[in-house]
Design a protein around this motif. Structure first.
Motif, PDB file in Angstrom:
ATOM      1  N   GLY A 197      -0.236   3.823  -6.236  1.00 51.33           N
ATOM      2  CA  GLY A 197       0.467   3.026  -7.226  1.00 51.33           C
ATOM      3  C   GLY A 197       0.854   1.682  -6.665  1.00 51.33           C
ATOM      4  O   GLY A 197       0.528   1.346  -5.523  1.00 51.33           O
ATOM      5  N   TYR A 198       1.556   0.903  -7.474  1.00 52.51           N
ATOM      6  CA  TYR A 198       2.009  -0.403  -7.007  1.00 52.51           C
ATOM      7  C   TYR A 198       3.355  -0.749  -7.648  1.00 52.51           C
ATOM      8  O   TYR A 198       3.708  -0.244  -8.722  1.00 52.51           O
ATOM      9  CB  TYR A 198       0.984  -1.498  -7.291  1.00 52.51           C
ATOM     10  CG  TYR A 198       0.553  -1.641  -8.738  1.00 52.51           C
ATOM     11  CD1 TYR A 198       1.295  -2.410  -9.639  1.00 52.51           C
ATOM     12  CD2 TYR A 198      -0.601  -1.015  -9.199  1.00 52.51           C
ATOM     13  CE1 TYR A 198       0.890  -2.552 -10.953  1.00 52.51           C
ATOM     14  CE2 TYR A 198      -1.016  -1.148 -10.516  1.00 52.51           C
ATOM     15  CZ  TYR A 198      -0.266  -1.918 -11.395  1.00 52.51           C
ATOM     16  OH  TYR A 198      -0.658  -2.050 -12.706  1.00 52.51           O
ATOM     17  N   ARG A 199       4.071  -1.598  -6.948  1.00 52.95           N
ATOM     18  CA  ARG A 199       5.384  -2.034  -7.417  1.00 52.95           C
ATOM     19  C   ARG A 199       5.202  -3.091  -8.514  1.00 52.95           C
ATOM     20  O   ARG A 199       4.294  -3.917  -8.432  1.00 52.95           O
ATOM     21  CB  ARG A 199       6.166  -2.589  -6.228  1.00 52.95           C
ATOM     22  CG  ARG A 199       7.639  -2.735  -6.420  1.00 52.95           C
ATOM     23  CD  ARG A 199       8.369  -2.824  -5.093  1.00 52.95           C
ATOM     24  NE  ARG A 199       7.735  -3.769  -4.174  1.00 52.95           N
ATOM     25  CZ  ARG A 199       8.004  -3.817  -2.869  1.00 52.95           C
ATOM     26  NH1 ARG A 199       8.875  -2.981  -2.336  1.00 52.95           N
ATOM     27  NH2 ARG A 199       7.399  -4.686  -2.104  1.00 52.95           N
ATOM     28  N   LYS A 200       6.060  -3.087  -9.501  1.00 49.18           N
ATOM     29  CA  LYS A 200       5.908  -3.987 -10.642  1.00 49.18           C
ATOM     30  C   LYS A 200       6.354  -5.419 -10.340  1.00 49.18           C
ATOM     31  O   LYS A 200       5.627  -6.377 -10.610  1.00 49.18           O
ATOM     32  CB  LYS A 200       6.719  -3.463 -11.840  1.00 49.18           C
ATOM     33  CG  LYS A 200       6.131  -2.236 -12.516  1.00 49.18           C
ATOM     34  CD  LYS A 200       6.984  -1.854 -13.717  1.00 49.18           C
ATOM     35  CE  LYS A 200       6.403  -0.690 -14.496  1.00 49.18           C
ATOM     36  NZ  LYS A 200       7.242  -0.315 -15.647  1.00 49.18           N
ATOM     37  N   ASN A 201       7.552  -5.597  -9.826  1.00 47.69           N
ATOM     38  CA  ASN A 201       8.139  -6.934  -9.744  1.00 47.69           C
ATOM     39  C   ASN A 201       7.799  -7.702  -8.483  1.00 47.69           C
ATOM     40  O   ASN A 201       7.793  -8.922  -8.477  1.00 47.69           O
ATOM     41  CB  ASN A 201       9.664  -6.827  -9.882  1.00 47.69           C
ATOM     42  CG  ASN A 201      10.084  -6.264 -11.229  1.00 47.69           C
ATOM     43  OD1 ASN A 201       9.437  -6.530 -12.248  1.00 47.69           O
ATOM     44  ND2 ASN A 201      11.148  -5.477 -11.247  1.00 47.69           N
ATOM     45  N   GLU A 202       7.517  -6.991  -7.420  1.00 51.35           N
ATOM     46  CA  GLU A 202       7.193  -7.624  -6.144  1.00 51.35           C
ATOM     47  C   GLU A 202       6.055  -6.827  -5.525  1.00 51.35           C
ATOM     48  O   GLU A 202       6.097  -5.598  -5.523  1.00 51.35           O
ATOM     49  CB  GLU A 202       8.419  -7.607  -5.223  1.00 51.35           C
ATOM     50  CG  GLU A 202       8.193  -8.238  -3.867  1.00 51.35           C
ATOM     51  CD  GLU A 202       9.431  -8.121  -2.982  1.00 51.35           C
ATOM     52  OE1 GLU A 202       9.400  -8.665  -1.868  1.00 51.35           O
ATOM     53  OE2 GLU A 202      10.414  -7.472  -3.411  1.00 51.35           O
ATOM     54  N   PHE A 203       5.045  -7.508  -4.996  1.00 55.98           N
ATOM     55  CA  PHE A 203       3.856  -6.781  -4.564  1.00 55.98           C
ATOM     56  C   PHE A 203       4.175  -5.713  -3.526  1.00 55.98           C
ATOM     57  O   PHE A 203       4.946  -5.925  -2.597  1.00 55.98           O
ATOM     58  CB  PHE A 203       2.800  -7.728  -3.975  1.00 55.98           C
ATOM     59  CG  PHE A 203       1.630  -6.963  -3.417  1.00 55.98           C
ATOM     60  CD1 PHE A 203       0.702  -6.390  -4.261  1.00 55.98           C
ATOM     61  CD2 PHE A 203       1.512  -6.739  -2.051  1.00 55.98           C
ATOM     62  CE1 PHE A 203      -0.343  -5.625  -3.766  1.00 55.98           C
ATOM     63  CE2 PHE A 203       0.469  -5.990  -1.539  1.00 55.98           C
ATOM     64  CZ  PHE A 203      -0.465  -5.430  -2.403  1.00 55.98           C
ATOM     65  N   GLY A 204       3.538  -4.583  -3.694  1.00 56.08           N
ATOM     66  CA  GLY A 204       3.627  -3.493  -2.732  1.00 56.08           C
ATOM     67  C   GLY A 204       2.807  -2.319  -3.225  1.00 56.08           C
ATOM     68  O   GLY A 204       2.931  -1.918  -4.395  1.00 56.08           O
ATOM     69  N   TRP A 205       1.937  -1.818  -2.366  1.00 53.87           N
ATOM     70  CA  TRP A 205       1.148  -0.638  -2.706  1.00 53.87           C
ATOM     71  C   TRP A 205       1.863   0.619  -2.235  1.00 53.87           C
ATOM     72  O   TRP A 205       2.330   0.680  -1.082  1.00 53.87           O
ATOM     73  CB  TRP A 205      -0.214  -0.696  -2.035  1.00 53.87           C
ATOM     74  CG  TRP A 205      -1.251  -1.472  -2.805  1.00 53.87           C
ATOM     75  CD1 TRP A 205      -1.112  -2.032  -4.033  1.00 53.87           C
ATOM     76  CD2 TRP A 205      -2.586  -1.769  -2.372  1.00 53.87           C
ATOM     77  NE1 TRP A 205      -2.277  -2.669  -4.406  1.00 53.87           N
ATOM     78  CE2 TRP A 205      -3.197  -2.513  -3.402  1.00 53.87           C
ATOM     79  CE3 TRP A 205      -3.310  -1.483  -1.223  1.00 53.87           C
ATOM     80  CZ2 TRP A 205      -4.513  -2.976  -3.318  1.00 53.87           C
ATOM     81  CZ3 TRP A 205      -4.614  -1.931  -1.132  1.00 53.87           C
ATOM     82  CH2 TRP A 205      -5.214  -2.668  -2.167  1.00 53.87           C
ATOM     83  N   LEU A 206       1.926   1.625  -3.088  1.00 55.15           N
ATOM     84  CA  LEU A 206       2.448   2.933  -2.698  1.00 55.15           C
ATOM     85  C   LEU A 206       1.358   3.686  -1.953  1.00 55.15           C
ATOM     86  O   LEU A 206       0.210   3.773  -2.425  1.00 55.15           O
ATOM     87  CB  LEU A 206       2.865   3.729  -3.932  1.00 55.15           C
ATOM     88  CG  LEU A 206       4.105   3.249  -4.689  1.00 55.15           C
ATOM     89  CD1 LEU A 206       4.251   4.029  -5.988  1.00 55.15           C
ATOM     90  CD2 LEU A 206       5.337   3.425  -3.826  1.00 55.15           C
ATOM     91  N   LEU A 207       1.702   4.238  -0.790  1.00 53.31           N
ATOM     92  CA  LEU A 207       0.739   4.945   0.028  1.00 53.31           C
ATOM     93  C   LEU A 207       1.116   6.418   0.145  1.00 53.31           C
ATOM     94  O   LEU A 207       2.294   6.773   0.144  1.00 53.31           O
ATOM     95  CB  LEU A 207       0.673   4.340   1.433  1.00 53.31           C
ATOM     96  CG  LEU A 207       0.369   2.850   1.551  1.00 53.31           C
ATOM     97  CD1 LEU A 207       0.361   2.432   3.025  1.00 53.31           C
ATOM     98  CD2 LEU A 207      -0.945   2.497   0.879  1.00 53.31           C
ATOM     99  N   SER A 208       0.075   7.249   0.304  1.00 52.98           N
ATOM    100  CA  SER A 208       0.314   8.662   0.598  1.00 52.98           C
ATOM    101  C   SER A 208      -0.828   9.164   1.467  1.00 52.98           C
ATOM    102  O   SER A 208      -1.882   8.513   1.587  1.00 52.98           O
ATOM    103  CB  SER A 208       0.400   9.492  -0.686  1.00 52.98           C
ATOM    104  OG  SER A 208      -0.888   9.765  -1.199  1.00 52.98           O
ATOM    105  N   ASP A 209      -0.621  10.344   2.083  1.00 49.16           N
ATOM    106  CA  ASP A 209      -1.741  10.964   2.781  1.00 49.16           C
ATOM    107  C   ASP A 209      -2.522  11.813   1.779  1.00 49.16           C
ATOM    108  O   ASP A 209      -2.215  11.851   0.575  1.00 49.16           O
ATOM    109  CB  ASP A 209      -1.265  11.763   3.998  1.00 49.16           C
ATOM    110  CG  ASP A 209      -0.400  12.966   3.627  1.00 49.16           C
ATOM    111  OD1 ASP A 209      -0.395  13.366   2.441  1.00 49.16           O
ATOM    112  OD2 ASP A 209       0.272  13.502   4.528  1.00 49.16           O
ATOM    113  N   TYR A 210      -3.541  12.510   2.268  1.00 48.39           N
ATOM    114  CA  TYR A 210      -4.418  13.233   1.356  1.00 48.39           C
ATOM    115  C   TYR A 210      -3.773  14.490   0.770  1.00 48.39           C
ATOM    116  O   TYR A 210      -4.295  15.070  -0.185  1.00 48.39           O
ATOM    117  CB  TYR A 210      -5.729  13.565   2.068  1.00 48.39           C
ATOM    118  CG  TYR A 210      -6.605  12.347   2.241  1.00 48.39           C
ATOM    119  CD1 TYR A 210      -7.560  12.013   1.299  1.00 48.39           C
ATOM    120  CD2 TYR A 210      -6.438  11.511   3.337  1.00 48.39           C
ATOM    121  CE1 TYR A 210      -8.354  10.892   1.438  1.00 48.39           C
ATOM    122  CE2 TYR A 210      -7.216  10.381   3.495  1.00 48.39           C
ATOM    123  CZ  TYR A 210      -8.172  10.068   2.543  1.00 48.39           C
ATOM    124  OH  TYR A 210      -8.938   8.934   2.691  1.00 48.39           O
TER     125      TYR A 210
END
Length: 269
Positions: A197-210
């Motif tokens: 996913g990604y943050r709406k107001n300020e850039f940032g990708w949500l990360l997870s492992d498999y």
């Protein structure tokens, strides 16, 4: 007295050169230690924030002569004797923290009231050895070797340390500048992860492992072109702050895993 510190450029690869010294890159907080001619101690971060009151044990040293400004790194070591960034941040944020700090000095910018920034680095190291004659748990000198950058870096990798710093032996101290005379080589760790996913107001990708375990947010090293990949992915749902997407794979580099199992300072590899 605050002197804006000299900053480092990055090098992707360590190297061997007789024109350079090699030091361990310590994972802590950059700290300027100033003693004016009247003997009053002031401590500053690299951004000129005075933090004297946070570290009374450094103020009480009474071993640094008047008319001195030192540059170094404030660290906390863990049970293995390695710098622990989360611990030093805990101590920085609260004097009530139980962590014991160490100040590791690597340069002297003022000596007996006289500026030393135009003196070659190795001469400044000699002055530093006179000021900090005996290393203790709370105050010590940064150790260095001449050349041998590649071998030193391999040791940091084996010990999972942050990396090395390569400095020209004859370098002057360039106040407030990011200089190619001082180079940092970071011992990054790498991982294949999912962007979920990604943050709406300020850039940032949500990360997870498999397995779906969250690994934090990546804000660094993602070009506008790469960002489109996230924005164009299929949307699954959204919250007030985030858009959740159909996951896709990417490779990241990062400093270390935090105690909570998140990636510290992840960026695209």
């Amino acid at each position: 007295m605050f002197i804006s510190p000299m900053l480092l450029h990055k090098t992707e690869q360590p190297f061997d050169s007789d024109d350079y010294i090699t030091e361990l890159k310590l994972d802590g907080i950059r700290l300027l230690y100033s003693v004016d001619l009247q003997g009053k101690v002031r401590l500053y971060t690299r951004h000129k924030n005075e933090v004297t009151s946070k570290f009374p044990e450094l103020v009480a040293l009474n071993s640094i002569p008047p008319g001195t400004v030192l540059d170094g790194e404030l660290i906390v070591t863990n049970e293995e004797g390695k710098p622990d960034f989360e611990a030093v941040m805990s101590r920085f944020q609260s004097k009530r923290s139980h962590y014991c700090i160490s100040y590791v000095v690597f340069d002297v910018l003022l000596h007996r009231g006289e500026s030393t920034v135009s003196i070659p680095l190795l001469k400044r190291k000699e002055l530093l050895a006179e000021i900090v004659e005996t290393d203790t748990e709370i105050l010590s000198k940064s150790q260095f070797v001449e050349g041998n950058g590649a071998a030193f870096f391999e040791l940091t990798k084996a010990q999972l340390l942050e990396g090395i710093v390569l400095k020209k032996k004859d370098s002057k101290y360039e106040i407030g500048k990011r200089s190619h005379s001082w180079l940092k080589c970071i011992n990054y760790q790498y991982a294949d992860v999912l962007v979920t996913g990604y943050r709406k107001n300020e850039f940032g990708w949500l990360l997870s492992d498999y397995s779906g375990k969250p690994l934090g947010i990546m804000e660094l090293g993602v070009s506008e072109h790469e960002r489109k990949r996230g924005y164009q992915a299929k949307r699954l749902q959204e919250s007030t702050d985030f858009v959740f997407i159909e996951p896709f794979e990417t490779k990241v580099k990062f400093r270390e895993y935090t105690k909570a199992g998140l990636l510290r300072l992840p960026s695209l590899a």
